[in-house]
Design a protein around this motif. Structure first.
Motif, short mmCIF file in Angstrom:
data_model
loop_
_atom_site.label_atom_id
_atom_site.label_comp_id
_atom_site.label_asym_id
_atom_site.label_seq_id
_atom_site.Cartn_x
_atom_site.Cartn_y
_atom_site.Cartn_z
N PRO B 11 -109.81 -35.38 67.82
CA PRO B 11 -108.81 -35.38 68.89
C PRO B 11 -108.65 -33.98 69.48
CG PRO B 11 -107.98 -36.55 66.97
CD PRO B 11 -109.27 -35.88 66.56
N SER B 13 -107.15 -30.62 70.54
CA SER B 13 -106.12 -29.89 69.77
C SER B 13 -104.77 -29.90 70.49
CB SER B 13 -106.57 -28.45 69.52
OG SER B 13 -106.67 -27.76 70.75
N GLU B 37 -114.31 -27.82 67.65
CA GLU B 37 -114.50 -26.47 68.20
C GLU B 37 -115.65 -25.70 67.56
OE1 GLU B 37 -111.25 -23.72 67.70
OE2 GLU B 37 -111.89 -22.54 69.43
N GLN B 119 -115.95 -26.14 59.96
CA GLN B 119 -114.77 -26.90 59.55
C GLN B 119 -114.36 -27.82 60.68
OE1 GLN B 119 -112.14 -24.52 57.36
NE2 GLN B 119 -110.30 -25.59 57.97
N ASP B 121 -111.57 -29.83 62.93
CA ASP B 121 -110.20 -29.53 63.32
C ASP B 121 -109.24 -30.67 62.93
OD1 ASP B 121 -111.07 -27.15 64.39
OD2 ASP B 121 -111.43 -28.02 66.37
N ASP B 122 -109.78 -31.80 62.47
CA ASP B 122 -108.88 -32.88 62.03
C ASP B 122 -108.65 -32.82 60.51
OD1 ASP B 122 -111.47 -33.76 61.52
OD2 ASP B 122 -111.25 -35.69 62.53
N VAL B 123 -109.68 -33.17 59.72
CA VAL B 123 -109.49 -33.21 58.27
C VAL B 123 -109.65 -31.82 57.64
CG1 VAL B 123 -110.28 -34.23 56.12
CG2 VAL B 123 -110.18 -35.62 58.19
N GLY B 124 -110.66 -31.06 58.11
CA GLY B 124 -110.74 -29.65 57.73
C GLY B 124 -111.06 -29.35 56.28
N PHE B 125 -111.92 -30.13 55.63
CA PHE B 125 -112.33 -29.78 54.27
C PHE B 125 -113.23 -28.54 54.26
CE2 PHE B 125 -111.90 -33.09 50.72
CZ PHE B 125 -110.70 -33.58 51.21
N GLY B 126 -113.97 -28.32 55.32
CA GLY B 126 -114.94 -27.21 55.33
C GLY B 126 -116.08 -27.45 54.35
N ALA B 182 -116.30 -20.37 64.41
CA ALA B 182 -115.99 -20.27 65.84
C ALA B 182 -115.94 -18.80 66.24
CB ALA B 182 -114.64 -20.93 66.11
#
Lengths: 327, 264
Positions: B11, B13, B37, B119, B121-126, B182
């Motif tokens: 989605p 940001s 991103e 990573q 931008d939603d769940v962001g576990f990386g 980024a």
């Protein structure tokens, strides 16, 4: 099955990383919650000062892998040693600080040992639903609750600041050696360099005006400069502003930039992603100006204004000038 | 060099999020979706490497039908073709199951390099990129801030971001997986010509069986991490919210900072 919690620590120059001290607390609390024991794990070369510090915590043991191949961090060497140790000793949970070094390899470790991964945890509860982990999603706008099933171990990292290092339980722990034969570096380390040649020291500023993506347009930076001038403040920025080239990188505040604790911090158009918050949450008074009332920055602010920063900032500049003229 | 790029559609940001009725995820209806991103930077880096090495970029993404729009954008920017892991069986996967599916799609494609964002931008576990590397048994680097291809593609000099404003410079053997931070380049905009050409480029749709995977090892079935619920965090009740038009709110704020907080 009783829990066997491993806290895998990070260190530099003989000192424990701040987030690893927090991870020790998380590991001790996890052991208490699930019923079990906590052990610290240290990898490196010349790590005796770190081991010595860890033996003064209430831990079941301090497991030490000491080898020349571990002098610099590489994922190949670290995963090699830890995967062999996990296979031999069967821990139920591996707890890490959510640092850049740990995130680099912990997911791959989870996959290598047939375990599972929960990244950037801010808390956990043992209840009717079993052991439930809480973590931020969408940059901290929302939080999710997760449950893990299947074979051990569960690899988790804990977010910076989620646990307080002051709450560590002191005690004593015995040193044990881990086999480090599987330490095979997979990177050649060429050196370390500073990100930016010139350096603006934001840590000395008494007032910081931080600008975020909400500014929308770098041409509008003038209103931020005016406010900073009126306040006698330095200008800082969140990462997206720096990445977009609106301000130089030495103005970045947050986990990959500077950590500041001024007496007054104004966050203008900054949503408040955790990467930013860790760099400024020690500020004395925090003001947030943002058009999104749900922005996470408001949760840690002392004063908040919801609205269009392009109207509020010039009005604020005028009010500050007026107040200063009158005093 | 032949480069695979993995992207995720997330989605926007700026989007206002709502929790879905079953509280297990957000309500995706009417949301604007964009390319994640750091994945935009990953695609740009891959395109630049491909241009310098007379190579090509193939884009991979896992997700529902809407993901085709994100893949089409990557094709407009210069990728030569795309692979969409579209089957319902892929949905709901944790990082390890998603990494497994992507690795299977990339494995036999003859790639010299995989580039991903660092990573989502939603769940962001990386985590997806390094897990993908684990499944491929290739080296990886997370938070890449610079890439120089060396020895005609046999190795790469990579700058990795550390904490506190420092970078580490390392060399590793290729093929490898590079997870891009980024900010390391300036992502290009699609040209009209690129957009027109993208309409004729292929987006292949693959299911688990096409990748030699049993549906039980991917998606929700192959995952061990289950989301019980999502919610807006409880506010710590910290901020005093100041109301009124801009001039009024600014005046009240300055008053509070002088008289109450005593910082002005």
């Amino acid at each position: 099955m009783p829990g066997k919690i491993w806290i895998v620590v990070q260190h530099r120059d003989g000192k424990l990383h701040r987030m690893s001290r927090e991870a020790v607390v998380a590991g001790q609390k996890l052991a208490a919650a699930v019923g079990g024991t906590a052990q610290a794990v240290v990898l490196g070369h010349g790590v005796e000062p770190v081991v010595e510090a860890l033996t003064h915590y209430e831990l079941d043991a301090v497991l030490v892998a000491e080898a020349e191949a571990l002098v610099d961090y590489t994922p190949g060497a670290y995963i090699g040693v830890l995967a062999a140790a996990v296979a031999e000793r069967s821990p139920t949970h591996l707890v890490f600080g959510h640092s850049y070094q740990n995130v680099d390899y912990m997911a791959r470790l989870a996959q290598a040992v047939g375990g599972s991964l929960v990244s950037e945890v801010v808390g956990f509860e043992q209840g009717d639903e079993g052991l439930v982990w809480r973590r931020p999603i969408f940059g901290g706008k929302l939080q999710s609750r997760l449950r893990v099933s299947g074979p051990a171990p569960v690899v988790v990292s804990v977010q910076s600041g989620a646990f307080s290092a002051d709450e560590a339980v002191a005690g004593s722990a015995e040193r044990q050696s881990l086999d480090s034969a599987a330490a095979v570096p997979d990177r050649e380390i060429l050196g370390v360099e500073e990100v930016s040649g010139e350096h603006v020291d934001l840590t000395a500023a008494e007032i910081v005006v931080a600008v975020g993506r909400g500014l929308g347009d770098p041409q509008k930076m003038g209103i931020i400069e005016d406010l900073a001038a009126a306040l006698g403040a330095e200008i800082g920025a969140s990462r997206p502003v720096i990445d977009s080239g609106w301000l130089p990188r030495d103005r970045q505040i947050g986990s990959s930039g500077q950590t500041v604790a001024p007496k007054l911090y104004l966050a203008v158009g900054v949503s408040g992603a955790i990467q930013h918050l860790v760099g400024m949450k020690g500020a004395g008074t925090i003001v947030a100006i943002n058009k999104d009332a749900g922005a996470p920055i408001f949760a840690i602010a002392d004063y908040g204004i919801v609205g269009d920063l392009h109207e509020i900032v010039p009005a604020l500049t005028a009010a500050v000038r007026e107040a200063k003229a009158g005093s | 060099m032949k480069i695979a790029v993995c992207i995720k559609q997330v989605p926007d940001s700026e989007a206002r999020l709502r929790v879905a009725a079953d509280r297990r995820w957000i309500d995706e209806e009417d949301l604007r979706f964009v390319v994640n991103e750091s994945d935009e930077y990953a695609l740009e880096e891959a395109l630049q490497i491909a241009e310098h090495t007379d190579g090509e970029v193939v884009v991979f993404s896992l997700g529902p039908e809407r993901v085709r729009e994100a893949l089409r954008k990557c094709l407009a920017l210069g990728a030569s073709r795309a692979v969409h892991l579209a089957d319902e069986a892929f949905a709901g996967g944790d990082a390890i199951a998603t990494g497994r599916a992507l690795a299977a799609a990339i494995q036999n494609g003859g790639f010299d390099l995989v580039v991903t964002g660092s990573q989502s931008d939603d769940v962001g576990f990386g985590a997806t990129g390094s897990i993908l590397a684990g499944h491929l048994d290739w080296p990886h680097v997370w938070l890449v801030m610079g890439v120089e291809i060396e020895e005609g593609g046999a190795s790469a000099k990579v700058t990795r971001e550390m904490e506190s404003g420092m970078n580490e410079v390392i060399r590793l053997r290729l093929p490898a997986v590079l997870e891009i931070q980024a900010g390391l380049n300036k992502p290009r905009y699609a040209s009209l010509k690129g957009i027109m050409q993208a309409k004729r480029k292929e987006i292949a749709t693959v299911a688990p069986s096409d990748l030699g995977l049993d549906p039980s090892v991917v998606g929700a079935a192959g995952s061990r991490v289950e989301t019980l619920s999502v919610a807006f965090p409880e506010s710590s009740g910290g901020a005093e919210m100041i109301e009124g038009d801009a001039a009024t709110a600014a005046g009240v704020l300055v008053e509070r900072l002088r008289k109450e907080a005593r910082v002005l």
